[in-house]
Design a protein around this motif. Structure first.
Motif, mmCIF file in Angstrom:
data_model
loop_
_atom_site.group_PDB
_atom_site.id
_atom_site.type_symbol
_atom_site.label_atom_id
_atom_site.label_comp_id
_atom_site.label_asym_id
_atom_site.label_seq_id
_atom_site.Cartn_x
_atom_site.Cartn_y
_atom_site.Cartn_z
ATOM 1 N N PRO A 63 26.179 67.711 40.231
ATOM 2 C CA PRO A 63 25.305 68.350 39.943
ATOM 3 C C PRO A 63 25.110 69.520 40.891
ATOM 4 C CG PRO A 63 24.408 66.297 40.576
ATOM 5 C CD PRO A 63 25.641 65.903 40.355
ATOM 6 N N LYS A 64 24.233 70.423 40.785
ATOM 7 C CA LYS A 64 24.012 71.535 41.616
ATOM 8 C C LYS A 64 23.286 70.859 42.581
ATOM 9 C CE LYS A 64 20.812 75.052 41.127
ATOM 10 N NZ LYS A 64 20.477 74.929 42.608
ATOM 11 N N GLU A 122 30.554 59.917 32.336
ATOM 12 C CA GLU A 122 29.093 60.259 31.963
ATOM 13 C C GLU A 122 29.204 61.715 31.609
ATOM 14 O OE1 GLU A 122 26.647 59.591 35.615
ATOM 15 O OE2 GLU A 122 27.343 57.456 35.737
ATOM 16 N N PRO A 123 28.017 61.726 30.411
ATOM 17 C CA PRO A 123 28.242 63.126 29.798
ATOM 18 C C PRO A 123 27.515 64.113 30.780
ATOM 19 C CG PRO A 123 26.474 61.729 28.848
ATOM 20 C CD PRO A 123 27.394 60.890 29.652
ATOM 21 N N THR A 124 27.850 65.395 30.701
ATOM 22 C CA THR A 124 27.199 66.351 31.692
ATOM 23 C C THR A 124 26.164 67.062 30.797
ATOM 24 O OG1 THR A 124 28.863 68.069 30.828
ATOM 25 C CG2 THR A 124 29.199 66.775 32.793
ATOM 26 N N VAL A 125 25.237 67.350 31.673
ATOM 27 C CA VAL A 125 23.855 68.314 30.787
ATOM 28 C C VAL A 125 23.926 69.545 31.563
ATOM 29 C CG1 VAL A 125 21.269 68.302 31.032
ATOM 30 C CG2 VAL A 125 22.535 65.953 31.210
ATOM 31 N N GLU A 126 24.211 70.477 30.452
ATOM 32 C CA GLU A 126 24.495 71.946 30.932
ATOM 33 C C GLU A 126 23.104 72.630 31.375
ATOM 34 O OE1 GLU A 126 27.421 73.597 31.322
ATOM 35 O OE2 GLU A 126 28.303 71.646 30.774
#
Length: 101
Positions: A9-10, A75-79
């Motif tokens: 993540p950022k 793990e799925p990414t959250v945009e």
């Protein structure tokens, strides 16, 4: 011990996206953490838990896991939802809130 593949993540402390495009491969924890008797710091005999591998894409990370016969889960990414903002809207005459500065 199942490995974990996820997109980094950022960073919350920075506005840039440096390193946020990498996919991370982490080994699962196979030994429990215990405090050392001398200093009281937590440690483990599992050295693989300290390893974080970076890949440019998810497919590269999955290929690495398959090549070394390591069970893994992705793990799925959250945009991110980017809301475009215009600086001139701060000075609009039909602004709903009062101008506070």
């Amino acid at each position: 011990m199942t490995a974990r593949i996820y997109k980094q993540p950022k960073s919350a402390g920075q506005s840039g996206l440096y390193g946020a495009r990498n996919w991370i491969f982490e080994y699962g924890q196979s030994a429990p953490h215990r405090p050392t008797p001398l200093m009281g710091w937590t440690g483990s005999s599992d050295t693989k838990a300290q390893v974080r591998l970076k890949f440019g894409s998810r497919e590269e990370a999955e290929a690495y896991a398959r090549r070394h016969a390591i069970p893994y889960k992705v793990e799925p990414t959250v945009e991110r939802i980017r809301v475009p903002k215009v600086y001139a809207d701060n000075f609009a005459t039909d602004r709903i809130q009062n101008w506070t500065h």
